[in-house]
Design an enzyme around this catalytic site. Structure first.
Site, PDB file in Angstrom:
ATOM      1  N   ASP A   1       0.834  -1.195   0.000  1.00 29.21           N
ATOM      2  CA  ASP A   1       0.000   0.000   0.000  1.00 29.21           C
ATOM      3  C   ASP A   1       0.877   1.255   0.000  1.00 29.21           C
ATOM      4  O   ASP A   1       1.866   1.338   0.743  1.00 29.21           O
ATOM      5  CB  ASP A   1      -0.897  -0.026   1.244  1.00 29.21           C
ATOM      6  CG  ASP A   1      -1.885   1.113   1.298  1.00 29.21           C
ATOM      7  OD1 ASP A   1      -2.723   1.208   0.384  1.00 29.21           O
ATOM      8  OD2 ASP A   1      -1.808   1.922   2.243  1.00 29.21           O
TER       9      ASP A   1
ATOM     10  N   GLU B   1       1.628  -0.540  -5.086  1.00 24.57           N
ATOM     11  CA  GLU B   1       0.684   0.531  -5.400  1.00 24.57           C
ATOM     12  C   GLU B   1       1.493   1.825  -5.349  1.00 24.57           C
ATOM     13  O   GLU B   1       1.796   2.338  -4.277  1.00 24.57           O
ATOM     14  CB  GLU B   1      -0.457   0.589  -4.390  1.00 24.57           C
ATOM     15  CG  GLU B   1      -1.469   1.685  -4.724  1.00 24.57           C
ATOM     16  CD  GLU B   1      -2.218   2.247  -3.523  1.00 24.57           C
ATOM     17  OE1 GLU B   1      -3.332   2.743  -3.718  1.00 24.57           O
ATOM     18  OE2 GLU B   1      -1.667   2.212  -2.404  1.00 24.57           O
TER      19      GLU B   1
END
Length: 587
Positions: free
Chosen positions: A228, A288
């Site tokens: 993330d 990401e």
């Protein structure tokens, strides 16, 4: 032309070349299904999806034909940001189960030859993480406080934030703590919600914490990790914090922003890669990272995370030119990094693509009186969809049938491309964005922190419909976000009984994909150009997408394997994709 439609069901256990379950490079051509656990399936009836719910649906996932499951965070959390505020990186939220439930889920999925990928959230913890509570209790200058980013405030008594930086979710990027003696004290940095304090990655304890976390889950059988906000870990704020107007543009002045996409972040991922490679097969990772295309290759390098998401198809309108450009760009990026491409149409952060593709963009932009929606001069479809939500989601701007038709065409095209395809839960059911959510039922912090500016992400996180006539559509308990009545027509059992459903299209396409040879490249077919995207794979498979408004004559000699809409004899209807296969293995 021979036509078999969606009746073609290849052997699901065959794959001609490397890349299968037992291969170290399984991820390069994998179809990965993203599960948002709290909204997937509820096994204990408390209204939250859980890990046992995933286990109970393991056969559904196997029959769908995916290669891997990616689980969004399931860790202990107060849900200030849908689970991305992590209290403990090496445990399961008790509302979602236990470590034993996690082990049982991994066993069930592995037994069905499905890999398991979990989310790692390394930019920030929860403010209830034991280390953050220790940091507040220990006071300024302590070793405990150095694990996070604390600064003295400005003003006569430190009453002003250290800088005027704004968080992604709105409001200041700094929150003040009360010191152990009860006095107002220092401020801590949080790029996102105030409940998500940023880690200080200059501290060796933080490095060890995440190495321990990676090994903890890898030892339990996890095959890979989704990272993330991978571009935000490394920070260099300097002694004097500049005002926001003086911050460099990270998409133009590479590596100079205090906390976005700094070069030093790759030292962290090189350290992680060494840990991934301790295992046989090596554990995988995907970043990401919202960065300039020229910067993405380092995140996806073999010495780093190995793969990175491309989000181009989340943003562009449904046109052949846009898709052609995105395909070319992403294959070029993969070539530079040595990774494989990633194809994403929806995830837990964006308006679902059947809704995006059904919007009347011209009329929407006229009502907004904003043209374009991005500084580069283009229309970002995700931004446009969020603006549509803010207008109250007027139905006269949404053609649902057209949106689903385009979505099916795009999905079939993406599944024909070389590389990894990521499917967000519910996409296989053709779900639209849920807009029937009252303000007092919403949960997303971006909605509460940006009133009137962001409708939030709850509409794509509504619990799935499994049974058409069951209570809560078979979710298992009273859904934590309201399910609309139209879910009945998209319930999994209803779609399974409909040969032409989106679910059955997915099942047929994923079964057929298993017969394709693993490939990193494609060539453009002779029909490519204008409103047509025509790709040819090296083993006699081809995919033709008609983005236009007129039917297209299909080439002779191909067997129709699967199509996104029924064909009209040898004509490919508008906004439709077809897969053809040549019996001789070539065109």
């Amino acid at each position: 032309m021979t036509q078999t439609g969606v009746d073609h069901v290849p052997n699901p256990n065959t794959r001609p070349e490397a890349g299968g379950f037992d291969s170290a490079d399984w991820w390069r051509q994998a179809v990965v299904y993203q599960i948002y656990p709290r909204s997937f399936h509820d096994a204990d009836g408390d209204g939250l999806g859980d890990l046992r719910g995933v286990t109970e649906k393991a056969d559904y996932l196997k029959d769908l034909g995916i290669d891997a499951v990616w689980l969004s965070p399931f860790y202990p959390s107060q849900l200030a940001d849908g689970g991305y505020d992590v209290d403990d990186y090496r445990d399961v939220d008790p509302r979602l189960g236990s470590l034993d439930d996690f082990d049982a889920m991994v066993h069930a999925l592995h037994g069905r030859r499905i890999k398991v990928v979990v989310d790692i959230v390394p930019n920030h913890s929860s403010n209830l993480h034991r280390w953050f509570r220790e940091a507040v209790a220990a006071g300024p200058g302590s070793l405990e406080r150095d694990r996070y980013i604390f600064r003295d405030g400005r003003g006569e008594s430190g009453e002003l934030p250290p800088s005027d930086w704004q968080s992604v979710f709105g409001g200041p990027a700094w929150t003040r703590v009360t010191e152990p003696d009860g006095a107002p004290g220092q401020w801590y940095m949080h790029i996102f919600a105030s409940e998500q304090p940023d880690w200080n990655w200059d501290n060796p304890d933080v490095h060890q914490e995440f190495l321990d976390t990676i090994r903890f889950w890898a030892d339990r059988g996890v095959d890979g990790f989704r990272i993330d906000v991978a571009h935000a870990l490394a920070k260099d704020l300097g002694e004097e914090l500049v005002d926001s107007h003086a911050l460099p543009n990270e998409f133009e002045e590479f590596g100079t922003h205090p906390f976005w996409d700094r070069d030093e972040v790759h030292d962290i991922y090189a350290e992680w890669r060494r840990a991934f490679n301790e295992y046989d097969p090596p554990r995988t990772a995907v970043a990401e990272a919202w960065v300039h295309p020229d910067r993405l290759a380092r995140y996806a390098s073999p010495d780093g995370l190995g793969q990175a998401f491309s989000f181009d198809l989340l943003e562009v309108p449904f046109t052949a030119e846009n898709f052609r450009r995105a395909i070319t760009k992403n294959l070029d990026e993969a070539r530079r990094s040595g990774a494989s491409s990633t194809w994403v149409l929806s995830n837990h952060d964006v308006v679902r693509h059947p809704t995006r593709y059904g919007l009347d963009l011209d009329t929407l932009l006229e009502r907004l009186e904003e043209r374009p929606l991005t500084p580069s001069g283009g229309t970002d479809l995700s931004v446009a969809a969020k603006q549509w939500l803010l207008l109250g989601s007027p139905e006269d701007l949404l053609d649902r049938d057209r949106g689903l038709r385009r979505a099916r065409a795009a999905e079939l095209l993406v599944l024909a491309l070389p590389g990894s395809a990521y499917i967000y839960q519910g996409s296989e059911l053709g779900l639209y964005e849920v807009v029937e959510i009252d303000d007092d039922q919403r949960q997303d912090p971006s909605f509460f922190r940006n009133p009137g500016k962001d409708q939030g992400r709850d509409g794509c996180r509504v619990p799935l419909p499994w049974e058409r006539t069951a209570q809560d559509f078979g979710f298992g308990g009273p859904a934590h976000l309201p399910q609309p009545e139209w879910f009945a027509g998209h319930a999994a059992d209803a779609e399974l009984s409909d040969p032409g459903s989106t679910l059955n299209m997915y099942r047929s396409a994923l079964a057929a994909r298993r017969e394709m040879q693993a490939a990193e490249e494609l060539e453009w077919g002779p029909l490519n150009g204008g409103d047509v995207v025509h790709i040819v794979r090296p083993d006699g498979w081809e995919s033709i997408t008609n983005f236009g408004s007129d039917p297209l004559e299909l080439p002779e000699g191909g067997v129709v394997v699967v199509s996104s809409q029924p064909l009209q004899s040898s004509l490919l209807p508008p906004e439709t994709t077809v897969w053809l296969r040549h019996r001789t293995g070539g065109r």
